[in-house]
Enzyme design. Structure first.
Site, PDB file in Angstrom:
ATOM      1  N   ASP A  47       0.916  -1.084  -0.352  1.00 23.41           N
ATOM      2  CA  ASP A  47       0.010   0.653  -0.155  1.00 23.41           C
ATOM      3  C   ASP A  47       1.407   1.601  -0.012  1.00 23.41           C
ATOM      4  OD1 ASP A  47      -2.014  -1.693   0.308  1.00 23.41           O
ATOM      5  OD2 ASP A  47      -2.708  -1.498   2.713  1.00 23.41           O
ATOM      6  N   THR A  48       1.673   1.006   0.685  1.00 26.76           N
ATOM      7  CA  THR A  48       2.466   2.502   1.224  1.00 26.76           C
ATOM      8  C   THR A  48       3.603   2.520  -1.204  1.00 26.76           C
ATOM      9  OG1 THR A  48       3.273   1.809   3.111  1.00 26.76           O
ATOM     10  CG2 THR A  48       4.903   3.379   1.494  1.00 26.76           C
ATOM     11  N   ASP A  84       3.525   0.498  -9.538  1.00 25.42           N
ATOM     12  CA  ASP A  84       1.718  -0.304 -10.356  1.00 25.42           C
ATOM     13  C   ASP A  84       2.179  -1.816 -10.565  1.00 25.42           C
ATOM     14  OD1 ASP A  84      -1.191  -0.115 -10.399  1.00 25.42           O
ATOM     15  OD2 ASP A  84      -0.381  -0.718 -12.116  1.00 25.42           O
ATOM     16  N   ASP A  87       4.169  -3.508  -6.414  1.00 23.16           N
ATOM     17  CA  ASP A  87       3.728  -3.310  -5.522  1.00 23.16           C
ATOM     18  C   ASP A  87       2.538  -4.141  -5.372  1.00 23.16           C
ATOM     19  OD1 ASP A  87       1.667  -2.537  -7.443  1.00 23.16           O
ATOM     20  OD2 ASP A  87       0.484  -1.033  -6.664  1.00 23.16           O
ATOM     21  N   ARG A  92       2.293 -10.476  -3.684  1.00 25.89           N
ATOM     22  CA  ARG A  92       2.368 -11.434  -4.467  1.00 25.89           C
ATOM     23  C   ARG A  92       3.288 -12.417  -3.552  1.00 25.89           C
ATOM     24  NH1 ARG A  92       1.648 -10.181  -9.313  1.00 25.89           N
ATOM     25  NH2 ARG A  92       3.572  -9.742  -9.913  1.00 25.89           N
ATOM     26  N   SER A  98      -5.839  -8.798  -1.083  1.00 22.40           N
ATOM     27  CA  SER A  98      -7.081  -8.100  -0.837  1.00 22.40           C
ATOM     28  C   SER A  98      -7.522  -7.549  -0.945  1.00 22.40           C
ATOM     29  CB  SER A  98      -6.545  -7.200   0.947  1.00 22.40           C
ATOM     30  OG  SER A  98      -6.044  -5.873   0.262  1.00 22.40           O
ATOM     31  N   ASP A 105      -5.682   0.079  -5.184  1.00 19.12           N
ATOM     32  CA  ASP A 105      -4.665   0.404  -6.649  1.00 19.12           C
ATOM     33  C   ASP A 105      -5.621   1.066  -7.621  1.00 19.12           C
ATOM     34  OD1 ASP A 105      -2.139  -0.121  -7.707  1.00 19.12           O
ATOM     35  OD2 ASP A 105      -3.316  -1.798  -8.668  1.00 19.12           O
ATOM     36  N   ASP A 109      -5.104   4.522  -9.169  1.00 21.85           N
ATOM     37  CA  ASP A 109      -4.725   4.905 -10.749  1.00 21.85           C
ATOM     38  C   ASP A 109      -5.271   5.640 -11.580  1.00 21.85           C
ATOM     39  OD1 ASP A 109      -2.971   2.283 -10.575  1.00 21.85           O
ATOM     40  OD2 ASP A 109      -4.678   1.397 -11.651  1.00 21.85           O
TER      41      ASP A 109
END
Length: 260
Positions: A47-48, A84, A87, A92, A98, A105, A109
């Site tokens: 997330d960061t 993109d 992350d 993975r 989640s 994400d 975008d």
């Protein structure tokens, strides 16, 4: 009998885009996996990375593009666009998948896309001094958002939205960023190359319009098919219910005759 020409062309385009996406992602996954593993060891969360990547794209677009610094703006944006992929690679490796991550994400975008085309629009509204291209760029921004919305909205009402549009997000970004980067070389003395960006924006605008129509038509067809299937199911259930009621009535009559 072979497939109709239109079907064959659509299938070829879909397969070609799928193969390009597959091999491009596979290549960048191999390249970025060590970096993703390094960030994980440092305790950085996916997330960061998503947030930092979006902030970098927004900064690059809104700081450089409105001033006409297309080359350096594109360099900065491209560096952060790869977040993109990073992350997702990190998620993975961590075994995390989640709904929140997917939502974040996808939402960011849209923010990044808005900043890129917003920065270009600011240039044409200001020192670029071209209201037509400003309008075209705003159309690229708006149509890109609506194209994404049509798919998300269609899926939210239970439809597959099974169509690969002519110009989707990846194509919009690649065409626009490559054109902007090359157009920026005009400041380094390359003559005439500044016209590459206006041409690219017209292409993205036209392609986005076609893609929007493709998705709307697809959703209309799929919704009609789903409604017809539901109506057929209800008719079958109603007929089965009537048959059951009729059979029950006959059994009751036979029971009464026996009792007499």
């Amino acid at each position: 009998m072979g497939q109709p020409e239109a079907t064959r062309a659509t299938a070829t385009t879909t397969v070609g885009k799928a193969m390009l996406n597959k091999y491009a992602r596979a290549f960048f996954t191999r390249v970025l996996t060590p970096f993703a593993a390094f960030l994980i060891r440092r305790g950085v969360s996916p997330d960061t990375v998503t947030l930092i990547g979006t902030a970098g794209v927004v900064a690059g677009a809104l700081v450089f593009y409105p001033r006409g610094e297309f080359f350096w703006g594109t360099v900065v944006i491209t560096l952060f666009v790869f977040s993109d992929l990073v992350d997702g690679n990190m998620a993975r490796q961590l075994g995390r998948s989640s709904r929140w991550g997917a939502f974040l994400d996808s939402t960011l975008d849209r923010v990044a896309d808005g900043a890129i085309f917003g920065g270009l629009a600011l240039w044409y509204a200001g020192n670029g001094d071209d209201n037509v291209l400003c309008a075209v760029t705003i159309f690229c921004l708006a149509s890109g958002q609506v194209v994404s919305y049509t798919k998300a909205r269609g899926e939210s009402i239970g439809l597959p939205v099974a169509v690969n549009g002519l110009v989707e997000r990846a194509e919009r970004l690649v065409i626009s960023l490559v054109a902007a980067g090359f157009a920026g070389l005009h400041k380094f003395g390359v003559p005439g190359i500044q016209w590459l960006l206006p041409v690219a924006l017209w292409i993205v605008a036209a392609g986005s319009l076609v893609t929007l129509v493709q998705r709307v038509v697809t959703v209309r067809r799929e919704s009609a098919e789903a409604d017809a299937a539901a109506a057929a199911g209800q008719s079958t259930s109603h007929a089965a219910g009537e048959s059951t009621s009729h059979a029950a009535g006959e059994n009751a009559s036979q029971g009464r005759e026996t009792a007499k």
